[in-house]
Every structure is written in structure tokens, then in C-alpha cells.
Write a protein that holds these residues in place. Sequence first.
Motif, PDB file in Angstrom:
ATOM      1  N   LEU A  95      45.527  70.139  17.671  1.00 22.33           N
ATOM      2  CA  LEU A  95      46.074  68.780  17.712  1.00 22.33           C
ATOM      3  C   LEU A  95      46.086  68.216  19.131  1.00 22.33           C
ATOM      4  O   LEU A  95      45.793  67.039  19.333  1.00 22.33           O
ATOM      5  N   ILE A  96      46.389  69.060  20.114  1.00 28.45           N
ATOM      6  CA  ILE A  96      46.301  68.623  21.512  1.00 28.45           C
ATOM      7  C   ILE A  96      44.846  68.286  21.839  1.00 28.45           C
ATOM      8  O   ILE A  96      44.558  67.273  22.479  1.00 28.45           O
ATOM      9  N   GLY A  97      43.922  69.120  21.358  1.00 22.05           N
ATOM     10  CA  GLY A  97      42.493  68.852  21.544  1.00 22.05           C
ATOM     11  C   GLY A  97      42.081  67.532  20.915  1.00 22.05           C
ATOM     12  O   GLY A  97      41.303  66.771  21.495  1.00 22.05           O
ATOM     13  N   LEU A  98      42.608  67.252  19.728  1.00 19.96           N
ATOM     14  CA  LEU A  98      42.314  65.980  19.063  1.00 19.96           C
ATOM     15  C   LEU A  98      42.828  64.800  19.888  1.00 19.96           C
ATOM     16  O   LEU A  98      42.142  63.790  20.037  1.00 19.96           O
ATOM     17  N   ALA A  99      44.020  64.943  20.454  1.00 18.97           N
ATOM     18  CA  ALA A  99      44.576  63.881  21.309  1.00 18.97           C
ATOM     19  C   ALA A  99      43.719  63.680  22.566  1.00 18.97           C
ATOM     20  O   ALA A  99      43.441  62.539  22.963  1.00 18.97           O
ATOM     21  N   ILE A 100      43.291  64.771  23.181  1.00 22.26           N
ATOM     22  CA  ILE A 100      42.401  64.685  24.354  1.00 22.26           C
ATOM     23  C   ILE A 100      41.095  64.004  23.952  1.00 22.26           C
ATOM     24  O   ILE A 100      40.599  63.118  24.650  1.00 22.26           O
ATOM     25  N   ASN A 101      40.540  64.412  22.801  1.00 19.44           N
ATOM     26  CA  ASN A 101      39.300  63.848  22.287  1.00 19.44           C
ATOM     27  C   ASN A 101      39.420  62.333  22.123  1.00 19.44           C
ATOM     28  O   ASN A 101      38.590  61.572  22.626  1.00 19.44           O
ATOM     29  N   ASN A 102      40.470  61.900  21.424  1.00 23.30           N
ATOM     30  CA  ASN A 102      40.675  60.462  21.221  1.00 23.30           C
ATOM     31  C   ASN A 102      40.900  59.732  22.533  1.00 23.30           C
ATOM     32  O   ASN A 102      40.421  58.607  22.712  1.00 23.30           O
ATOM     33  N   ILE A 104      39.723  60.531  25.545  1.00 20.15           N
ATOM     34  CA  ILE A 104      38.439  60.417  26.254  1.00 20.15           C
ATOM     35  C   ILE A 104      37.563  59.359  25.596  1.00 20.15           C
ATOM     36  O   ILE A 104      36.950  58.534  26.283  1.00 20.15           O
ATOM     37  N   ILE A 105      37.509  59.360  24.263  1.00 17.59           N
ATOM     38  CA  ILE A 105      36.713  58.349  23.557  1.00 17.59           C
ATOM     39  C   ILE A 105      37.239  56.953  23.868  1.00 17.59           C
ATOM     40  O   ILE A 105      36.462  56.045  24.172  1.00 17.59           O
ATOM     41  N   TYR A 106      38.558  56.796  23.826  1.00 26.60           N
ATOM     42  CA  TYR A 106      39.147  55.489  24.137  1.00 26.60           C
ATOM     43  C   TYR A 106      38.764  55.056  25.553  1.00 26.60           C
ATOM     44  O   TYR A 106      38.303  53.934  25.775  1.00 26.60           O
ATOM     45  N   LEU A 107      38.957  55.952  26.508  1.00 27.95           N
ATOM     46  CA  LEU A 107      38.673  55.639  27.908  1.00 27.95           C
ATOM     47  C   LEU A 107      37.199  55.282  28.117  1.00 27.95           C
ATOM     48  O   LEU A 107      36.885  54.231  28.691  1.00 27.95           O
ATOM     49  N   LEU A 108      36.303  56.114  27.636  1.00 29.63           N
ATOM     50  CA  LEU A 108      34.871  55.887  27.851  1.00 29.63           C
ATOM     51  C   LEU A 108      34.355  54.690  27.061  1.00 29.63           C
ATOM     52  O   LEU A 108      33.641  53.841  27.598  1.00 29.63           O
ATOM     53  N   ASN A 109      34.725  54.613  25.785  1.00 29.15           N
ATOM     54  CA  ASN A 109      34.194  53.581  24.911  1.00 29.15           C
ATOM     55  C   ASN A 109      34.862  52.230  25.140  1.00 29.15           C
ATOM     56  O   ASN A 109      34.180  51.228  25.371  1.00 29.15           O
ATOM     57  N   THR A 118      28.116  58.626  22.175  1.00 24.84           N
ATOM     58  CA  THR A 118      27.954  59.252  23.493  1.00 24.84           C
ATOM     59  C   THR A 118      29.328  59.675  24.014  1.00 24.84           C
ATOM     60  O   THR A 118      29.494  60.793  24.528  1.00 24.84           O
ATOM     61  N   SER A 119      30.305  58.800  23.843  1.00 26.54           N
ATOM     62  CA  SER A 119      31.683  59.120  24.242  1.00 26.54           C
ATOM     63  C   SER A 119      32.208  60.318  23.463  1.00 26.54           C
ATOM     64  O   SER A 119      32.851  61.215  24.020  1.00 26.54           O
ATOM     65  N   LYS A 120      31.934  60.344  22.160  1.00 31.97           N
ATOM     66  CA  LYS A 120      32.386  61.437  21.295  1.00 31.97           C
ATOM     67  C   LYS A 120      31.739  62.755  21.720  1.00 31.97           C
ATOM     68  O   LYS A 120      32.402  63.793  21.731  1.00 31.97           O
ATOM     69  N   LEU A 121      30.464  62.709  22.079  1.00 29.04           N
ATOM     70  CA  LEU A 121      29.761  63.913  22.523  1.00 29.04           C
ATOM     71  C   LEU A 121      30.382  64.468  23.808  1.00 29.04           C
ATOM     72  O   LEU A 121      30.629  65.674  23.923  1.00 29.04           O
ATOM     73  N   ILE A 122      30.652  63.595  24.771  1.00 30.13           N
ATOM     74  CA  ILE A 122      31.289  64.009  26.028  1.00 30.13           C
ATOM     75  C   ILE A 122      32.680  64.575  25.740  1.00 30.13           C
ATOM     76  O   ILE A 122      33.054  65.641  26.247  1.00 30.13           O
ATOM     77  N   ALA A 123      33.429  63.865  24.911  1.00 32.10           N
ATOM     78  CA  ALA A 123      34.775  64.312  24.557  1.00 32.10           C
ATOM     79  C   ALA A 123      34.734  65.682  23.878  1.00 32.10           C
ATOM     80  O   ALA A 123      35.559  66.554  24.157  1.00 32.10           O
ATOM     81  N   THR A 124      33.764  65.881  23.005  1.00 30.98           N
ATOM     82  CA  THR A 124      33.630  67.151  22.295  1.00 30.98           C
ATOM     83  C   THR A 124      33.374  68.295  23.278  1.00 30.98           C
ATOM     84  O   THR A 124      33.951  69.377  23.141  1.00 30.98           O
TER      85      THR A 124
END
Length: 142
Positions: A95-102, A104-109, A118-124
Motif C-alpha cells: 500500500l505504501i508502494g501504491l501511494a508512492i506509485n500514484n 510519482i505518476i501525479y508528479l510526472l504526468n 511513461t510516468s507509470k513505467l518510471i513509477a513502477t
Amino acid sequence: GTTPQLQARHDIVTTMSDLIIKFFKFGIVGATGVGVDFGITWLCKDKLRLNKYVANSTGFLCAVVSNYTLNRVWTFHSQDPEVAMQFSKFLLASLIGLAINNGIIYLLNERFGVKFYTSKLIATGVVTLWNFWANYTFTFHG
């Protein structure tokens, strides 16, 4: 006999190769988790016509259960009898990973205009490192 320096070097090499093997296995388990996540999400959303967020959450949770089981048995060879506590730790790390993922996606996208996938790939990639570290140090060694 071997010198203490030679033994220490051998121990470091053994630990590093064990870590690399575990990381590789963790990656394979993660790839199967993506399949579970997307497959269950597709089934729930497109076939069962569930709400897309309910479908997505169901896929995510099924992947967490699948990943926990495979990592416990195959990656980390855990014999810990406290399965419920260990799963809770794994879920918390996920769940912490999911929050980090979201985040990063928010920030980049949203903020920097990087394309969504592309944002999702970097976040992953970032979250894979987080999840491995958290599970190696906290879930299966804590």
C-alpha cells in the motif's frame, strides 16, 4: 585455513549474490502479479461490468495475495508461522508502494506533462526498488 579478510570477502560475495538472486526472483513474481492484476481487473471491469475502481482494487488485492504467497515460498523461503502478521506487513509495504506509485505518476504526468504510461513505467521501477527493500528488510527479515 583462510584469513579473516578472505572470509569476510567471501561472506560479502555470498550475501550479494543471494541478494541479486532474491531480487531477480522478486522481479519474476512481480511480473506474474502484473498479469494477475490486469487479468482480474479486466475480468471484473469488462466481463462482470463492475465499477472501474472496484475492478482495479480487486485486481490489485488479488495480485498482493498472489505476490505474497509466491515471495514467501519461492523468493524468501520463509518458514515464519505468523502468516497473518507477515501478510499484514507485506500488504502495508504494498500500500505504501501504491501511494508512492500514484505520487510519482501525479508528479510526472500532471505537473511535468510526461505521458501517463511513461510516468507509470518510471513509477513502477522506483516502487519495485521500494517493495523489494521493504519486504527484504521488514516483511521477511523483520
